[in-house]
Design a protein around this motif. Structure first.
Motif, PDB file in Angstrom:
ATOM      1  N   TYR A   1       0.833  -1.207   0.000  1.00 52.02           N
ATOM      2  CA  TYR A   1       0.000   0.000   0.000  1.00 52.02           C
ATOM      3  C   TYR A   1       0.865   1.253   0.000  1.00 52.02           C
ATOM      4  O   TYR A   1       0.349   2.356  -0.116  1.00 52.02           O
TER       5      TYR A   1
ATOM      6  N   ALA B   1       1.369  -6.183   2.099  1.00 51.88           N
ATOM      7  CA  ALA B   1       0.131  -6.692   2.704  1.00 51.88           C
ATOM      8  C   ALA B   1      -0.132  -8.095   2.186  1.00 51.88           C
ATOM      9  O   ALA B   1      -0.655  -8.956   2.895  1.00 51.88           O
TER      10      ALA B   1
ATOM     11  N   PRO C   1      -5.359 -14.938  10.450  1.00 48.97           N
ATOM     12  CA  PRO C   1      -5.666 -13.947  11.484  1.00 48.97           C
ATOM     13  C   PRO C   1      -5.839 -12.546  10.902  1.00 48.97           C
ATOM     14  O   PRO C   1      -5.507 -12.304   9.744  1.00 48.97           O
ATOM     15  N   SER C   2      -6.349 -11.665  11.719  1.00 47.97           N
ATOM     16  CA  SER C   2      -6.594 -10.298  11.295  1.00 47.97           C
ATOM     17  C   SER C   2      -5.311  -9.666  10.750  1.00 47.97           C
ATOM     18  O   SER C   2      -4.244  -9.805  11.339  1.00 47.97           O
ATOM     19  N   GLY C   3      -5.435  -9.013   9.609  1.00 47.70           N
ATOM     20  CA  GLY C   3      -4.293  -8.298   9.036  1.00 47.70           C
ATOM     21  C   GLY C   3      -3.378  -9.156   8.177  1.00 47.70           C
ATOM     22  O   GLY C   3      -2.347  -8.677   7.707  1.00 47.70           O
ATOM     23  N   CYS C   4      -3.737 -10.424   7.923  1.00 49.94           N
ATOM     24  CA  CYS C   4      -2.822 -11.298   7.172  1.00 49.94           C
ATOM     25  C   CYS C   4      -2.919 -11.101   5.662  1.00 49.94           C
ATOM     26  O   CYS C   4      -2.149 -11.680   4.911  1.00 49.94           O
ATOM     27  N   GLY C   5      -3.885 -10.308   5.207  1.00 53.36           N
ATOM     28  CA  GLY C   5      -3.947 -10.007   3.775  1.00 53.36           C
ATOM     29  C   GLY C   5      -5.105 -10.637   3.015  1.00 53.36           C
ATOM     30  O   GLY C   5      -5.123 -10.622   1.782  1.00 53.36           O
ATOM     31  N   LYS C   6      -6.106 -11.138   3.728  1.00 54.47           N
ATOM     32  CA  LYS C   6      -7.233 -11.810   3.071  1.00 54.47           C
ATOM     33  C   LYS C   6      -8.053 -10.842   2.219  1.00 54.47           C
ATOM     34  O   LYS C   6      -8.310 -11.096   1.041  1.00 54.47           O
ATOM     35  N   THR C   7      -8.476  -9.735   2.839  1.00 56.09           N
ATOM     36  CA  THR C   7      -9.301  -8.771   2.109  1.00 56.09           C
ATOM     37  C   THR C   7      -8.523  -8.167   0.953  1.00 56.09           C
ATOM     38  O   THR C   7      -9.063  -7.992  -0.148  1.00 56.09           O
ATOM     39  N   THR C   8      -7.253  -7.886   1.169  1.00 52.46           N
ATOM     40  CA  THR C   8      -6.417  -7.330   0.102  1.00 52.46           C
ATOM     41  C   THR C   8      -6.405  -8.285  -1.092  1.00 52.46           C
ATOM     42  O   THR C   8      -6.569  -7.870  -2.241  1.00 52.46           O
TER      43      THR C   8
ATOM     44  N   GLU D   1     -16.014 -12.393   4.664  1.00 56.12           N
ATOM     45  CA  GLU D   1     -16.584 -12.562   6.009  1.00 56.12           C
ATOM     46  C   GLU D   1     -18.072 -12.223   6.039  1.00 56.12           C
ATOM     47  O   GLU D   1     -18.512 -11.418   6.860  1.00 56.12           O
TER      48      GLU D   1
END
Ligand SMILES: Nc1ncnc2c1ncn2[C@@H]1O[C@H](COP(=O)(O)OP(=O)(O)OP(=O)(O)O)[C@@H](O)[C@H]1O
Ligand SMILES: [Mg+2]
Length: 387
Positions: A27, A38, A57-64, A187
């Protein structure tokens, strides 16, 4: 030809809906050598008709990752193919716009438009999407779909007059009405209560099968991932740790991260490990030597420093200690520290050589705190993980 292109060509694009090759996303504007990614060099396929989940886990890059597939983000490096077409290639500056990709996305917040009626929300992709239609068939198809997702009779309500679970179904109906080849779901169940979540995950899966659509699903909930997916991709810090079927992930984790993230696991640090005389790996731990029959596929252990012994609580045998019988191989004495009766099982924490070991056993044995017990780590159910 670059290495990336050669790798992509070796993968089958006729049986895969999505082929992702060495995708990286930073980013930061000026991506230098130390840039934090990310998503950091990930490659995976989503076979046609399958339900594939990105878990981590949160912040691991799934949404990205999902947003790159949707075309809502530009990746920094790598390439994405969909249905045989290159929709993104960083090196060639190719980027097919989101609305031109054969996808529909259900974002975490459902993305329902509050100023529209239910029916107009549902019909939106037919009126404005890739395959536009007109006339009375639009309303008819939307009504049929609403009925299929259990929203019959609600077409003329305002979208805000639906409950969370109903909005989720509306978001799904709307996505399916765009006739996507791939559904991207971020999610979608996380805002719902536990009971509804369990019910809707079954429904979602059966819709996906019924409509023969490919699904790429994102969750940080390992139970959800195991219950719904054909294939799970475990991510950690922007990278892929393991890609496997749910049962394989649980029984044969490749790393201590995966073992710990999926279900619960006892992980004991290993001082050094060497090949066992009759197969498997002999790992020296604070407990003593542990013979492990399971090792990560493709990994041959001759001699290794470090790593972990991994055993699931339900795979640890336990019996009251008997002063006359010495512990056998892979058996260790310990003392029950706590015992919790959970209805279907008894969960114990046993301390042995100063390590807490969680044991899940059928209730009914006399295993109260303070009892001396013998633990058995069956080699067949015990893994050696190098990292
Ligand atoms: N728009 C953005 N600008 C800058 N950094 C971002 C942006 N979006 C995400 N990040 C960072 O990228 C990393 C990955 O974020 P991402 O949203 O992909 O994680 P995630 O796995 O979806 O997490 P969660 O489970 O919390 O939704 C995080 O470190 C996050 O802070
Ligand atoms: Mg996310």
């Amino acid at each position: 030809m670059t290495e990336t292109m050669v790798e992509a060509m070796n993968r089958d694009t006729t049986t895969n809906s999505i082929v992702i090759t060495q995708l990286r996303k930073s980013y930061e504007k000026s991506a230098d050598a130390d840039a934090a990614y990310a998503v950091d060099n990930i490659s995976f396929d989503v076979p046609k008709g399958q339900f594939v989940t990105l878990l981590g886990p949160s912040g691991c890059g799934k949404t990205t990752t999902l947003r790159c597939v949707a075309g809502l983000e530009h990746a920094t490096e790598g390439r994405i193919e969909m249905g045989g077409e290159v929709v993104f290639d960083a090196a060639r500056k190719r980027h097919v716009r989101p609305e031109e990709r054969p996808i529909a996305m259900v974002p975490q917040s459902y993305g329902i438009w509050p100023h529209m009626k239910v029916i107009d929300n549902a019909a939106f992709p037919m009126r404005h999407g890739r395959n536009r239609r007109r006339g009375p068939e639009v309303r008819q198809r939307a009504l049929e779909m609403l009925e299929q997702v259990g929203l019959a009779g609600m077409a003329d309500r305002w979208a805000t007059q639906l409950s969370g679970g109903q909005q989720q179904r509306l978001a799904l109906a709307r996505a399916l009405l765009g006739d996507p080849e791939v559904l991207l779901l971020d999610e979608p169940l996380s805002n719902l209560d536990a009971k509804l979540r369990a019910k809707l995950r079954q429904e979602l899966r059966s819709f996906q099968e019924q409509f023969g659509v490919t699904a790429l699903y994102v969750t940080h909930d390992q139970a959800e991932a195991l219950a719904m997916s054909d294939t799970v991709i475990v991510m950690n810090k922007g990278r892929i740790e393991q890609i496997d079927r749910p049962e394989r992930l649980y029984d044969h984790p490749r790393s201590s991260f995966v073992a710990d993230f999926i279900g619960s696991a006892n992980l004991f640090p290993v001082r050094d490990a060497s090949a066992g005389t009759r197969g498997g790996v002999l790992a020296r731990t604070d407990l003593g030597p542990v013979l492990c029959s399971r090792t990560a596929p493709g990994e041959e252990v001759r001699h290794h420093n470090g790593g972990f012994v991994c055993v699931r609580p339900e795979d640890v045998g336990v019996r009251p200690a008997d002063a006359d019988a010495a512990p056998a191989d892979n058996e260790f004495t310990g003392v029950v520290e706590s015992a919790e009766f959970l209805g279907d099982r008894l969960e114990l924490v046993v301390r042995s050589a100063n390590l807490p070991i969680t044991v899940s056993t059928r209730a009914g044995q006399d295993l109260r705190p303070g009892r001396e017990v013998v633990l058995r780590l069956s080699p067949a159910a015990t893994s050696y993980l190098a990292n």
